[in-house]
Design an enzyme around this catalytic site. Sequence first.
Site, mmCIF file in Angstrom:
data_model
loop_
_atom_site.group_PDB
_atom_site.id
_atom_site.type_symbol
_atom_site.label_atom_id
_atom_site.label_comp_id
_atom_site.label_asym_id
_atom_site.label_seq_id
_atom_site.Cartn_x
_atom_site.Cartn_y
_atom_site.Cartn_z
ATOM 1 N N ILE A 30 84.098 159.986 16.881
ATOM 2 C CA ILE A 30 83.885 160.573 15.553
ATOM 3 C C ILE A 30 83.606 162.084 15.639
ATOM 4 O O ILE A 30 83.878 162.824 14.691
ATOM 5 C CB ILE A 30 82.735 159.817 14.820
ATOM 6 C CG1 ILE A 30 82.845 159.939 13.314
ATOM 7 C CG2 ILE A 30 81.363 160.247 15.314
ATOM 8 C CD1 ILE A 30 81.965 158.955 12.555
ATOM 9 N N HIS A 98 80.647 152.333 27.515
ATOM 10 C CA HIS A 98 81.923 152.883 27.046
ATOM 11 C C HIS A 98 82.380 154.004 27.977
ATOM 12 O O HIS A 98 81.578 154.629 28.668
ATOM 13 C CB HIS A 98 81.806 153.420 25.609
ATOM 14 C CG HIS A 98 80.710 154.428 25.432
ATOM 15 N ND1 HIS A 98 79.395 154.063 25.253
ATOM 16 C CD2 HIS A 98 80.713 155.785 25.428
ATOM 17 C CE1 HIS A 98 78.641 155.149 25.143
ATOM 18 N NE2 HIS A 98 79.426 156.221 25.255
HETATM 19 P P1 5GP Z 1 77.562 158.729 24.768
HETATM 20 O O1 5GP Z 1 76.783 160.005 24.622
HETATM 21 O O2 5GP Z 1 76.727 157.516 24.437
HETATM 22 O O3 5GP Z 1 78.277 158.606 26.084
HETATM 23 O O4 5GP Z 1 78.731 158.830 23.702
HETATM 24 C C1 5GP Z 1 78.671 158.258 22.437
HETATM 25 C C2 5GP Z 1 79.828 158.813 21.626
HETATM 26 O O5 5GP Z 1 79.954 158.015 20.469
HETATM 27 C C3 5GP Z 1 79.616 160.260 21.140
HETATM 28 O O6 5GP Z 1 80.659 161.079 21.696
HETATM 29 C C4 5GP Z 1 79.697 160.161 19.634
HETATM 30 O O7 5GP Z 1 80.412 161.229 19.041
HETATM 31 C C5 5GP Z 1 80.392 158.838 19.414
HETATM 32 N N1 5GP Z 1 79.998 158.153 18.182
HETATM 33 C C6 5GP Z 1 78.734 158.002 17.697
HETATM 34 N N2 5GP Z 1 78.760 157.297 16.567
HETATM 35 C C7 5GP Z 1 80.057 156.984 16.312
HETATM 36 C C8 5GP Z 1 80.720 156.273 15.256
HETATM 37 O O8 5GP Z 1 80.100 155.750 14.323
HETATM 38 N N3 5GP Z 1 82.068 156.166 15.341
HETATM 39 C C9 5GP Z 1 82.781 156.725 16.361
HETATM 40 N N4 5GP Z 1 84.103 156.570 16.331
HETATM 41 N N5 5GP Z 1 82.202 157.403 17.372
HETATM 42 C C10 5GP Z 1 80.848 157.534 17.350
#
Ligand code: 5GP
Length: 132
Positions: A30, A98
């Site tokens: 997002i 992820h």
């Molecule tokens: P992390 O920091 O946990 O590795 O990455 C989480 C990712 O999830 C971030 O890059 C953030 O932009 C993305 N993200 C957070 N909330 C949402 C959402 O509701 N939808 C989508 N498509 N991505 C999300």
Amino acid sequence: MECLFCKIVKKEIPARVVYNDDHTIAFLDINPANPGHILVVPKKHHETVMDADNESLEKAIVVVKELSKKVKEEMKAEGVNVLQNNGKFAGQLVPHVHFHIIPRFQDDMVIISYKRSQIEDAKMEEIRKKLE
Ligand code: 5GP
Ligand code: ZN
């Protein structure tokens, strides 16, 4: 409160899905680091890569490979980063395992940075022994 990515898996909240099968879903981040930034998510809920079952990870990494090829071609990227964060001190915001696929371009503004250090030989060997 239920996990955000589990809600996306169950279609309870929308996402821009680019891949979907029984084990794995992938959708656009997002807040992309670059256009075409994809998240590849095993459908079974596990918080980190250390917790996840091998089958989920094996399936997901093949999707990571195929989508990396696709994003490179379709977005005309010059490189691709595959990133994976575990735990809040490693930058994990969403506690459902992820993989990030980030297409890279010459002179883009993406910063993935860490300061390199040097560790003396004896200490390096001690670490190697701990980890073998
Ligand atoms: P992390 O920091 O946990 O590795 O990455 C989480 C990712 O999830 C971030 O890059 C953030 O932009 C993305 N993200 C957070 N909330 C949402 C959402 O509701 N939808 C989508 N498509 N991505 C999300
Ligand atoms: Zn989840």
